[in-house]
Design a protein around this motif. Structure first.
Motif, mmCIF file in Angstrom:
data_model
loop_
_atom_site.group_PDB
_atom_site.id
_atom_site.type_symbol
_atom_site.label_atom_id
_atom_site.label_comp_id
_atom_site.label_asym_id
_atom_site.label_seq_id
_atom_site.Cartn_x
_atom_site.Cartn_y
_atom_site.Cartn_z
ATOM 1 N N MET A 1 0.824 -1.218 0.000
ATOM 2 C CA MET A 1 0.000 0.000 0.000
ATOM 3 C C MET A 1 0.857 1.266 0.000
ATOM 4 O O MET A 1 0.444 2.281 -0.528
ATOM 5 N N GLY A 2 2.025 1.177 0.618
ATOM 6 C CA GLY A 2 2.907 2.329 0.598
ATOM 7 C C GLY A 2 3.751 2.434 1.836
ATOM 8 O O GLY A 2 3.693 1.574 2.716
ATOM 9 N N HIS A 3 4.569 3.486 1.887
ATOM 10 C CA HIS A 3 5.302 3.759 3.113
ATOM 11 C C HIS A 3 5.408 5.262 3.324
ATOM 12 O O HIS A 3 5.303 6.052 2.375
ATOM 13 N N VAL A 4 5.581 5.638 4.594
ATOM 14 C CA VAL A 4 5.603 7.045 4.983
ATOM 15 C C VAL A 4 6.809 7.279 5.874
ATOM 16 O O VAL A 4 7.093 6.463 6.759
ATOM 17 N N ARG A 5 7.531 8.358 5.625
ATOM 18 C CA ARG A 5 8.597 8.773 6.548
ATOM 19 C C ARG A 5 8.075 10.002 7.295
ATOM 20 O O ARG A 5 7.971 11.086 6.721
ATOM 21 N N ALA A 6 7.701 9.790 8.545
ATOM 22 C CA ALA A 6 7.122 10.861 9.357
ATOM 23 C C ALA A 6 8.120 11.307 10.416
ATOM 24 O O ALA A 6 8.825 10.478 11.007
ATOM 25 N N ARG A 7 8.160 12.606 10.664
ATOM 26 C CA ARG A 7 9.075 13.175 11.664
ATOM 27 C C ARG A 7 8.258 13.887 12.739
ATOM 28 O O ARG A 7 7.031 13.804 12.764
ATOM 29 N N HIS B 1 4.437 15.132 12.830
ATOM 30 C CA HIS B 1 3.691 14.661 11.671
ATOM 31 C C HIS B 1 2.605 13.670 12.095
ATOM 32 O O HIS B 1 2.736 12.978 13.101
ATOM 33 N N MET B 2 1.550 13.600 11.288
ATOM 34 C CA MET B 2 0.388 12.768 11.591
ATOM 35 C C MET B 2 0.072 11.938 10.366
ATOM 36 O O MET B 2 0.031 12.459 9.246
ATOM 37 N N THR B 3 -0.170 10.637 10.569
ATOM 38 C CA THR B 3 -0.324 9.728 9.439
ATOM 39 C C THR B 3 -1.586 8.896 9.576
ATOM 40 O O THR B 3 -1.905 8.419 10.666
ATOM 41 N N LEU B 4 -2.289 8.741 8.476
ATOM 42 C CA LEU B 4 -3.492 7.905 8.423
ATOM 43 C C LEU B 4 -3.112 6.552 7.825
ATOM 44 O O LEU B 4 -2.583 6.489 6.723
ATOM 45 N N PRO C 1 -4.517 2.929 6.473
ATOM 46 C CA PRO C 1 -5.789 2.416 5.955
ATOM 47 C C PRO C 1 -6.382 1.350 6.873
ATOM 48 O O PRO C 1 -5.653 0.576 7.491
ATOM 49 N N LEU D 1 -0.584 6.523 19.235
ATOM 50 C CA LEU D 1 -1.504 5.782 18.371
ATOM 51 C C LEU D 1 -2.940 6.088 18.753
ATOM 52 O O LEU D 1 -3.318 5.928 19.905
ATOM 53 N N GLN D 2 -3.709 6.545 17.780
ATOM 54 C CA GLN D 2 -5.142 6.777 18.024
ATOM 55 C C GLN D 2 -5.890 5.516 17.636
ATOM 56 O O GLN D 2 -5.987 5.165 16.458
ATOM 57 N N GLU E 1 7.231 12.446 4.130
ATOM 58 C CA GLU E 1 7.401 11.818 2.808
ATOM 59 C C GLU E 1 6.379 10.695 2.684
ATOM 60 O O GLU E 1 6.394 9.753 3.467
ATOM 61 N N HIS F 1 4.776 7.813 0.248
ATOM 62 C CA HIS F 1 4.966 7.014 -0.974
ATOM 63 C C HIS F 1 3.846 5.982 -1.038
ATOM 64 O O HIS F 1 3.963 4.897 -0.468
ATOM 65 N N GLU G 1 1.402 3.378 -2.976
ATOM 66 C CA GLU G 1 1.350 2.557 -4.182
ATOM 67 C C GLU G 1 0.134 2.967 -5.013
ATOM 68 O O GLU G 1 -0.855 3.487 -4.465
ATOM 69 N N PHE H 1 -3.742 3.486 -3.890
ATOM 70 C CA PHE H 1 -3.887 3.717 -2.447
ATOM 71 C C PHE H 1 -3.605 5.173 -2.058
ATOM 72 O O PHE H 1 -3.396 5.473 -0.884
ATOM 73 N N VAL I 1 -1.991 8.581 3.897
ATOM 74 C CA VAL I 1 -1.974 10.047 3.951
ATOM 75 C C VAL I 1 -1.153 10.486 5.160
ATOM 76 O O VAL I 1 -1.191 9.840 6.211
ATOM 77 N N SER I 2 -0.426 11.565 5.028
ATOM 78 C CA SER I 2 0.321 12.100 6.171
ATOM 79 C C SER I 2 0.464 13.609 6.027
ATOM 80 O O SER I 2 0.632 14.122 4.906
ATOM 81 N N VAL I 3 0.358 14.320 7.145
ATOM 82 C CA VAL I 3 0.482 15.774 7.141
ATOM 83 C C VAL I 3 1.312 16.190 8.353
ATOM 84 O O VAL I 3 1.512 15.412 9.287
ATOM 85 N N TYR J 1 -9.510 13.054 17.818
ATOM 86 C CA TYR J 1 -8.373 13.911 18.163
ATOM 87 C C TYR J 1 -8.795 15.358 17.887
ATOM 88 O O TYR J 1 -9.118 15.705 16.745
#
Lengths: 63, 328
Positions: A1-7, A10-13, A15, A32-33, B192, B194, B196, B199, B204-206, B232
């Protein structure tokens, strides 16, 4: 599905129904929510601080 | 008994200061250059007009929130999720003992319309009830125009998460949200992502800290992410929480930056329970039977974590759940 580099900050959803794994190059913290479930272990009483209740005769003890 | 009539939206003629008077049920509201005067069948009360407008602005914007919104130690509202109690002295032990307390129940729509009408008439062009005192002009003086833009802001309520496709947008210079003067040190970098193919709308990230650094309001928890009934609701705080929030459920606070001091009192009597100083990284659970008011010496970021489960107030009221989530 993908990957995220969060610092920091940062907030990530992620799936619904996804499997995920975290990697951290150095000690870091994530929040973790999620919802309580059958695998949830609550250890707040071991972790949290509270102020002790004052004893009824505490004034007499300190005199 | 619920008063089912829509509010009489106020006097036609303004008073000598230029403001209209308002009534709802047996409550009446008037303002002069400095104060709001509230009257009910067996009592009267005065509040500073800037504090009153800040309080009802939040009550309206939050849909009367969870539980009790005290404007001060005398006047406020109780949300019954469909109807709302407007009260005087109900959660004040001295008023109760003196028999001066009074409460009346209204349909939510009726009391919303009343507060919206008061805000529209009593908020002068110079005043923004959502802004910190350092970022707004005066609420005082004779009638001086209006400020519709400030009192009808869009309330952020994400369906999944801010920044997700079709959801609440992130804040930028271009859409009218510059970085606040007290958050110029907040990094504006982006994560960052990425995803696929296929998807892109699910991964999603912000940058939440950047998002909060661009908030133009204070003490206004807004939903940025949703996991069923787990919400939240981060917010940026500066000066004093304009209401004293009486809980009908546990609320978790995560201090994301700087510092807030909380006064915690018994919800029903106002008796002092605790003073909690939270610094960046601190976590606290506000019990379901208290009321709290925060003091933020400089603008800070606070994550309010709400449990929106509709059955909670009845469970706490019936004693089926302990008021604090931790048993020592």
């Amino acid at each position: 599905m993908g990957h995220v580099r969060a610092r920091r900050g940062h907030m990530t959803l992620l799936p619904a129904g996804a499997a995920y794994q975290f990697h951290a190059g150095s000690p870091s913290v994530i929040l973790l929510q999620t919802l309580a479930g059958r695998d949830t272990v609550e250890r707040w009483a071991e972790i949290c601080q509270t102020a002790p209740r004052p004893k009824p005769n505490s004034k007499e003890v300190t005199r | 008994m619920t008063t089912d009539t829509l509010p009489e939206l106020g006097s036609i003629e303004p008073n000598p200061h230029g403001y209209r008077d308002f009534t709802l049920g047996k409550f009446s509201f008037g303002r002069d250059e400095y104060f709001v005067h509230v009257r009910w069948p067996n009592g009267t009360h005065m509040l500073a007009v800037d504090a009153f407008l800040r309080a009802i602005q939040r009550d309206v914007a939050w849909g009367f929130f969870y539980g009790i919104v005290n404007f001060d130690t005398v006047i406020g509202t109780v949300n019954h999720y469909g109807t709302v109690d407007l009260f005087a002295g109900r959660f004040n032990a001295q008023y109760r003992q003196a028999g001066l307390d009074y409460s009346e129940n209204f349909k939510t729509d009726a009391i919303s319309r009343l507060f919206e009408a008061i805000l529209a008439d009593w908020t002068n062009a110079t005043f923004d009830p959502f802004a910190s005192p350092a970022e707004t002009g005066s609420a005082f003086g004779p009638k001086n125009g209006s400020n519709k833009r400030a009192i009808t802001r869009h309330r952020v309520t994400a369906k999944r998460m801010i920044g997700a496709p079709g959801d609440e947008p992130v804040r930028t210079d271009d859409n009218g949200f510059p970085i606040n003067r007290q958050f110029t040190d907040v990094t504006q970098d982006a994560p960052e992502v990425h995803a696929e193919p296929g998807f892109e709308d699910q991964v999603v990230s912000v940058n939440l800290f950047a998002y909060l650094s661009r908030s133009d309001v204070t003490w206004n928890p807004s939903v940025v992410s949703v996991c069923k009934n787990s919400l939240y609701c981060p917010t940026t705080e500066e000066y004093i929480l304009p209401i004293i929030h009486g809980n009908d459920r546990v609320e978790w606070f995560v201090q994301l930056s700087d510092e807030i001091q909380w006064e915690v009192e018994d919800r029903d009597t106002g008796a002092v329970r605790a003073r909690v100083t939270m610094k960046a990284g601190d976590v606290a659970a506000m019990p379901a039977d208290i009321r709290h008011r925060g003091f933020s010496p400089k603008r800070s970021m606070l994550l309010v974590w709400e449990n929106a489960s509709p059955e909670l107030p009845a469970l706490y009221a019936a004693g089926k759940m302990p008021p604090a989530p931790v048993q020592f």
